[in-house]
Scaffold this motif. Structure first.
Motif, PDB file in Angstrom:
ATOM      1  N   GLN A 216      29.933  52.470  59.982  1.00 56.89           N
ATOM      2  CA  GLN A 216      30.436  53.295  58.875  1.00 56.89           C
ATOM      3  C   GLN A 216      31.560  52.586  58.138  1.00 56.89           C
TER       4      GLN A 216
ATOM      5  N   HIS B  94      31.699  51.715  54.064  1.00 54.18           N
ATOM      6  CA  HIS B  94      32.755  52.156  53.152  1.00 54.18           C
ATOM      7  C   HIS B  94      33.399  50.964  52.441  1.00 54.18           C
TER       8      HIS B  94
ATOM      9  N   LEU C 158      38.704  55.633  53.919  1.00 55.90           N
ATOM     10  CA  LEU C 158      37.646  56.036  54.853  1.00 55.90           C
ATOM     11  C   LEU C 158      37.246  54.878  55.762  1.00 55.90           C
TER      12      LEU C 158
ATOM     13  N   GLY D 176      40.770  61.033  57.491  1.00 55.52           N
ATOM     14  CA  GLY D 176      39.412  60.851  56.996  1.00 55.52           C
ATOM     15  C   GLY D 176      38.928  62.058  56.209  1.00 55.52           C
ATOM     16  N   ASP D 177      39.282  63.258  56.683  1.00 58.83           N
ATOM     17  CA  ASP D 177      38.917  64.473  55.939  1.00 58.83           C
ATOM     18  C   ASP D 177      39.565  64.457  54.554  1.00 58.83           C
TER      19      ASP D 177
ATOM     20  N   LEU E  13      37.338  61.636  47.603  1.00 63.88           N
ATOM     21  CA  LEU E  13      36.156  60.926  47.111  1.00 63.88           C
ATOM     22  C   LEU E  13      35.143  61.902  46.516  1.00 63.88           C
ATOM     23  N   GLU E  14      34.920  63.023  47.205  1.00 66.02           N
ATOM     24  CA  GLU E  14      33.939  64.009  46.718  1.00 66.02           C
ATOM     25  C   GLU E  14      34.361  64.567  45.360  1.00 66.02           C
TER      26      GLU E  14
ATOM     27  N   ALA F  86      37.832  61.861  52.332  1.00 63.94           N
ATOM     28  CA  ALA F  86      36.500  62.336  51.950  1.00 63.94           C
ATOM     29  C   ALA F  86      36.589  63.390  50.852  1.00 63.94           C
TER      30      ALA F  86
END
Length: 451
Positions: free
Chosen positions: A137, A141, A125, A99-100, A106-107, A103
């Motif tokens: 969540q 997503h 995610l 997940g990290d 995506l960022e 993320a």
């Protein structure tokens, strides 16, 4: 940070790249343009045409996109590599680190405006959130991924639809889960787009809610259609998931040996692909198969293996589901106290909007334990709680079974009228097997995949 593609930004990049390469404006212009034109561009007074961008990018040794946006040429490749690494972590049963990774992808993709990788990062995610039991969540997503893919053909949106449907299934909204999957299947077939991987993904996914709703005939039909598609599928993980889903329909039909063989094939594929999370779920299903066959020691062994693997992977909600199966095996082996402790512990973590079907299963088992230990009042309380939870989900088969248990309890304690009412309620749930939100089941793919 917003990527700037206006004349001033392109002019600044053009000047910087020219100076880094030690070129004069005349040298950069070459035979195609004039030094004055290059000077005008660098001053940001006009934006270069696509032809000029391409020409100047070649002279500078960069891509047209890099000159126009400032994005490094290798950025998209770097992001796809990071996606692959995050997907490998998820497959290895590490949803936290995965997940990290998703993320971070995506960022950066949003910051650098690399649209192509954003849907895949959101899907990742969503899958991580599913594995960790964060269902709201997960839905968010998957919905965001669907929105980004809204103008794409349905086969490219199938994974997002399937993810959202699974999230609703796990939160106890069985009918809406069926609605999403059936609608997508019908649209895919009606559009003449029988993409084998997309159809296989959707047919395998719809088996779960069908089984939980008591729609065994529909589940078997979906399994047959999925099996017919399997030889044309390109993703071995999909085929493995199919075998795991099909096993549920075989168990319901009493074909225990075939179910175990199907799970064995899935297990081999998961081991080959190193998909440890799915492998854990295979152990879970094989434990259920052994339980149905009365092989309780083997069932306990498989379920404990699954539970240990899922707990290590922090797959909280799936661990709770295994706890229900394991508690039933422990009860049937006469270890009531151990089963009761396990069930009470997981009820503290489950609720109406998070694993309602499995919370109901826990209350049902606690009712059975109380009944077997001569505590009818406690049994009645647990059965009634289980019924209340299941009525919200539409799990017809489980509702009918609970009505039978509660009716038997009322009859044994002399409350015949109450028993008759509960039996009638149970018969009502059994009267319409296979009914879903849409009514008729999804159409078969064009071309006659099954005989």
């Amino acid at each position: 940070m917003t990527v700037r593609t206006d004349a001033a930004a392109i002019g600044q990049r053009l000047q910087q790249l020219r100076r880094e390469r030690g070129l004069t404006q005349r040298a950069l212009a070459g035979d195609g343009y004039t030094a004055a034109y290059v000077s005008t561009l660098e001053a940001g007074r006009v934006r270069p045409s696509e032809t000029a961008l391409r020409y100047l990018a070649e002279r500078l040794g960069v891509t047209q996109d890099e000159l126009a946006t400032g994005r490094p040429a290798q950025l998209a490749t770097e992001l796809r590599l990071a996606l692959t690494e995050a997907q490998a972590l998820l497959a290895a049963g590490r949803p936290g680190p995965a997940g990290d990774g998703f993320a971070a992808v995506l960022e950066r993709a949003e910051r650098e405006e690399v649209a192509a990788v954003r849907p895949a990062a959101l899907l990742g995610l969503g899958e991580c959130a599913l594995e960790s039991g964060r269902l709201e969540q997960a839905r968010e997503h998957f919905e965001a991924a669907e929105q980004l893919l809204a103008d794409q053909p349905l086969p490219q949106r199938a994974a997002a639809v399937r993810g959202r449907a699974v999230a609703y299934l796990l939160s106890g909204e069985l009918r809406y889960s069926c609605y999403l999957l059936e609608t997508a299947i019908d649209q895919l077939n009606a559009a003449g787009l029988p993409d084998p991987d997309a159809l296989l993904l959707l047919y395998a996914a719809v088996i779960g809610p069908y089984m939980d709703m008591g729609a065994h005939t529909r589940a078997a039909q979906a399994a047959e259609l999925a099996l017919a598609l399997a030889p044309t599928a390109t993703d071995p993980a999909l085929v493995a998931g199919l075998h795991r889903s099909v096993a549920r329909t075989l168990i319901a039909a009493g074909r225990i040996a075939e179910a175990d063989a199907s799970l064995a094939r899935a297990q081999q594929l998961y081991q080959r692909l190193r998909l440890s999370s799915d492998l854990a779920k295979c152990h879970w299903m094989r434990g259920y198969v052994h339980s149905q066959a009365g092989q309780l020691a083997e069932a306990e062994r498989e379920l404990r293996t699954a539970r240990e693997m899922l707990a290590v992977q922090q797959a909280e909600l799936f661990t709770h589901q295994v706890d229900v199966e394991l508690a039933d095996v422990l009860r049937r082996r006469g270890r009531h106290q151990e089963a009761g402790r396990l069930l009470h512990a997981l009820l503290d973590r489950l609720g109406p909007h998070r694993g309602a079907v499995h919370a109901a299963g826990a209350h049902r088992l606690l009712g059975l334990i109380a009944d077997e230990q001569g505590a009818p009042e406690d049994a009645e309380e647990h059965y009634v709680r289980a019924l209340s939870l299941l009525e919200q989900t539409g799990a017809a088969g489980d509702l009918a079974d609970l009505c039978r248990l509660l009716g038997d309890l009322y009859r044994r304690t002399g409350r015949t009228d109450l028993a008759l009412d509960v039996y009638r309620t149970g018969l009502g749930h059994r009267a319409a097997p296979g009914t879903t939100t849409l009514g008729p089941g999804p159409a078969q793919p064009p071309g006659g995949l099954t005989d």
